[in-house]
Design a protein around this motif. Structure first.
Motif, short mmCIF file in Angstrom:
data_model
loop_
_atom_site.label_atom_id
_atom_site.label_comp_id
_atom_site.label_asym_id
_atom_site.label_seq_id
_atom_site.Cartn_x
_atom_site.Cartn_y
_atom_site.Cartn_z
N VAL A 78 0.83 -1.20 0.00
CA VAL A 78 0.00 0.00 0.00
C VAL A 78 0.87 1.26 0.00
CG1 VAL A 78 -1.64 1.34 1.37
CG2 VAL A 78 -1.99 -1.11 1.08
N ALA A 79 1.93 1.26 0.80
CA ALA A 79 2.82 2.43 0.86
C ALA A 79 3.48 2.70 -0.50
CB ALA A 79 3.88 2.23 1.94
N ILE A 80 3.96 1.66 -1.15
CA ILE A 80 4.61 1.83 -2.46
C ILE A 80 3.61 2.31 -3.50
CG2 ILE A 80 5.72 0.59 -4.35
CD1 ILE A 80 7.06 -1.19 -2.25
N VAL A 81 2.42 1.72 -3.50
CA VAL A 81 1.41 2.09 -4.49
C VAL A 81 0.98 3.55 -4.31
CG1 VAL A 81 -0.98 1.68 -5.20
CG2 VAL A 81 0.57 -0.24 -4.91
N LEU A 82 0.75 3.97 -3.06
CA LEU A 82 0.36 5.36 -2.84
C LEU A 82 1.49 6.32 -3.20
CD1 LEU A 82 -1.66 5.25 0.50
CD2 LEU A 82 -2.53 5.43 -1.83
N ILE A 138 7.54 -10.69 -2.93
CA ILE A 138 6.07 -10.65 -3.02
C ILE A 138 5.58 -9.22 -3.15
CG2 ILE A 138 3.93 -11.34 -1.89
CD1 ILE A 138 5.53 -13.37 -0.27
N ILE A 139 6.22 -8.31 -2.42
CA ILE A 139 5.74 -6.93 -2.36
C ILE A 139 5.86 -6.24 -3.71
CG2 ILE A 139 6.22 -4.67 -1.34
CD1 ILE A 139 7.15 -6.20 1.19
N LEU A 140 7.02 -6.34 -4.34
CA LEU A 140 7.25 -5.57 -5.57
C LEU A 140 6.32 -5.99 -6.72
CD1 LEU A 140 11.16 -5.28 -5.50
CD2 LEU A 140 9.44 -3.59 -4.81
N PRO A 141 6.16 -7.28 -7.04
CA PRO A 141 5.22 -7.62 -8.11
C PRO A 141 3.77 -7.29 -7.77
CG PRO A 141 6.69 -9.47 -7.63
CD PRO A 141 6.89 -8.46 -6.55
N THR A 142 3.40 -7.47 -6.50
CA THR A 142 2.02 -7.15 -6.11
C THR A 142 1.75 -5.67 -6.28
OG1 THR A 142 2.08 -8.95 -4.48
CG2 THR A 142 0.32 -7.34 -4.27
N ALA A 143 2.70 -4.83 -5.88
CA ALA A 143 2.54 -3.38 -6.06
C ALA A 143 2.47 -3.01 -7.54
CB ALA A 143 3.68 -2.64 -5.37
N ALA A 144 3.28 -3.67 -8.36
CA ALA A 144 3.29 -3.35 -9.79
C ALA A 144 1.93 -3.65 -10.43
CB ALA A 144 4.39 -4.15 -10.49
N PHE A 145 1.32 -4.76 -10.05
CA PHE A 145 0.04 -5.12 -10.66
C PHE A 145 -1.13 -4.37 -10.03
CE2 PHE A 145 2.42 -8.54 -12.51
CZ PHE A 145 1.75 -8.82 -13.69
N ALA A 146 -0.91 -3.74 -8.88
CA ALA A 146 -1.97 -2.92 -8.29
C ALA A 146 -1.92 -1.48 -8.80
CB ALA A 146 -1.84 -2.92 -6.77
N CYS A 196 -6.35 2.19 -1.11
CA CYS A 196 -5.73 1.47 0.01
C CYS A 196 -6.40 0.13 0.25
CB CYS A 196 -5.77 2.32 1.28
SG CYS A 196 -4.69 3.75 1.27
N VAL A 197 -7.73 0.13 0.30
CA VAL A 197 -8.45 -1.12 0.58
C VAL A 197 -8.26 -2.11 -0.56
CG1 VAL A 197 -10.73 -2.12 0.97
CG2 VAL A 197 -10.12 0.02 2.08
N PHE A 198 -8.38 -1.63 -1.80
CA PHE A 198 -8.20 -2.53 -2.94
C PHE A 198 -6.80 -3.14 -2.95
CE2 PHE A 198 -6.40 -2.95 -7.21
CZ PHE A 198 -7.21 -3.95 -7.72
N THR A 199 -5.78 -2.31 -2.74
CA THR A 199 -4.41 -2.81 -2.76
C THR A 199 -4.15 -3.76 -1.60
OG1 THR A 199 -3.71 -0.72 -3.77
CG2 THR A 199 -2.00 -2.10 -2.82
N ALA A 200 -4.65 -3.42 -0.42
CA ALA A 200 -4.47 -4.30 0.73
C ALA A 200 -5.15 -5.65 0.51
CB ALA A 200 -5.01 -3.63 1.99
N LEU A 201 -6.35 -5.64 -0.06
CA LEU A 201 -7.03 -6.90 -0.35
C LEU A 201 -6.26 -7.72 -1.36
CD1 LEU A 201 -10.79 -5.84 -0.50
CD2 LEU A 201 -9.76 -7.43 1.12
N GLN A 202 -5.75 -7.07 -2.39
CA GLN A 202 -4.99 -7.79 -3.41
C GLN A 202 -3.73 -8.41 -2.82
OE1 GLN A 202 -4.52 -5.50 -6.96
NE2 GLN A 202 -3.24 -7.02 -7.99
N ALA A 203 -3.06 -7.66 -1.94
CA ALA A 203 -1.86 -8.21 -1.29
C ALA A 203 -2.21 -9.30 -0.30
CB ALA A 203 -1.10 -7.08 -0.60
N TRP A 204 -3.33 -9.12 0.43
CA TRP A 204 -3.71 -10.09 1.45
C TRP A 204 -4.14 -11.42 0.84
CZ3 TRP A 204 -3.14 -9.04 6.59
CH2 TRP A 204 -3.64 -9.99 7.49
N ASN A 205 -4.83 -11.36 -0.28
CA ASN A 205 -5.37 -12.57 -0.89
C ASN A 205 -4.47 -13.17 -1.96
OD1 ASN A 205 -7.75 -12.38 0.65
ND2 ASN A 205 -8.68 -10.99 -0.83
#
Length: 272
Positions: A78-82, A138-146, A196-205
Motif C-alpha cells: 500500500v505504501a509503495i502504491v500510494l 512478493i511486495i514488488l510484483p504485487t505493487a506493480a500489478f496494483a 488502500c483497501v483494494f491494494t491491501a485486499l490484493q496483497a492479502w489474498n
C-alpha cells in the motif's frame, strides 16, 4: 412530509443479511466447537460445548507469523502504491502534454496483462535482484500489478476537484507540490481510501506470487499458510476454519475503518 417505508428494500436487505450472516455464523460456530462435536447437530445449531483449543492449535502451528508476514506485505505494498500512484495520477490530471496522456494509456494497458502470463520473466527478474525467498519478492510484483487500477481510481477522484479550486491555488502562488499536499490529497480521501483497501485486499489474498517467489517457512503469508494447513489439518475442520477466521480479522478491521470513504469512492463521489 413523512417518508413511506420501503418494504421491498427492507425484505431485500434482510435476505442479503441472511446470505452474508449465515456462513459467518457457521464459521464462528464451528471454530468454537471441539472436533468431536462439531458435526453432532450441524453447523447452524447452537453449540453444545465451546472451546478455545482450536485457536491454540492454530497459534502453535506458527500461523501468527504468517499473519504478521502478510501484514508487512500488505502495508509495504500500500505504501509503495500510494507513493507512486498519487503523483502519477496528479500529473495525468493536470498535465496537458502528450507524455502524460501516453503514460496514462500505458497504465490502462497494464489492466489487460494477467500476472500468470508474465510470471516466468518476473521470477527471473526477482531472482536476479536477489529478492527471491524474501518478502520483497512478493511486495514488488504485487505493487506493480496494483498500480494500473490505483492510477485509474485516483485520477478519477482528482478529476472531480473543480478547476476553479486549482486556479485559486495558482492565484495564491501555490506551486504544484503545495497544491498536491494542501488541496488534492485532502479532497481525494475517498479515492485514496478505495485504493488502500483494494491494494491491501490484493496483497492479502495473493497466492501466485507467494507460491512462486518464496520457499522457506519464515516467509510464508496467510494464503500459503492456509494451503499448508489444509494438508496438515484437513481432517480437523474446526481448526482449519479457525485459521480462516483469524486470517480474515485484520483485513476486516481495515475495511471497518475505511468503509465510508470506500463506498464514496466506488460511487464516484471522488474528493467532494
Amino acid at each position: 412530509m413523512r417518508t413511506r417505508p420501503n418494504y421491498v428494500a427492507g425484505v431485500a436487505a434482510f435476505i442479503w443479511l441472511l446470505i452474508i450472516g449465515v456462513p459467518l455464523y457457521a464459521l464462528v460456530n464451528t471454530a468454537l466447537q471441539p472436533q468431536s462435536k462439531y458435526t453432532d447437530k450441524g453447523p447452524l445449531a447452537l453449540p453444545s460445548a465451546l472451546t478455545l483449543d482450536n485457536f491454540k492449535t492454530v497459534v502453535d502451528s506458527g500461523f501468527l507469523q504468517d499473519i504478521w508476514n502478510t501484514v508487512v506485505v500488505a502495508g509495504a505494498t500500500v505504501a509503495i502504491v500510494l507513493a507512486l500512484a498519487v503523483p502519477i495520477s496528479y500529473a495525468v490530471v493536470r498535465g496537458r502534454g502528450w507524455i502524460t496522456k501516453g503514460v496514462f494509456r500505458l497504465f490502462l494497458l497494464g489492466l489487460a496483462i494477467p500476472s500468470q502470463a508474465v510470471i516466468i520473466p518476473l521470477f527471473l527478474i526477482i531472482n536476479d535482484l536477489g529478492f527471491y525467498d524474501t518478502l520483497w519478492g512478493i511486495i514488488l510484483p504485487t505493487a506493480a500489478f496494483a498500480l494500473p487500477v490505483s492510477v485509474l481510481v485516483l485520477s478519477g477522484g482528482m478529476r472531480d476537484i473543480s478547476t476553479e479550486l486549482y486556479e485559486a491555488m495558482a492565484l495564491d502562488g501555490a506551486n504544484p507540490a503545495r497544491t498536491l499536499l494542501t488541496l488534492v490529497l485532502p479532497m481525494s480521501r475517498s479515492a485514496i481510501a478505495t485504493t488502500c483497501v483494494f491494494t491491501a485486499l490484493q496483497a492479502w489474498n495473493g497466492f501466485l506470487f507467494p507460491l512462486i517467489m518464496t520457499q522457506s517457512n519464515g516467509d510464508k503469508v496467510v494464503t500459503l499458510g492456509l494451503y499448508n494447513f489444509v494438508s496438515e489439518y484437513g481432517s480437523n475442520v474446526p481448526a482449519l476454519l479457525t485459521a480462516v477466521l483469524m486470517s480474515t480479522l485484520p483485513i476486516l478491521v481495515v475495511y471497518l475503518f475505511a468503509r465510508r470513504a470506500l463506498v464514496a469512492g466506488l460511487m464516484g463521489a471522488g474528493g467532494k
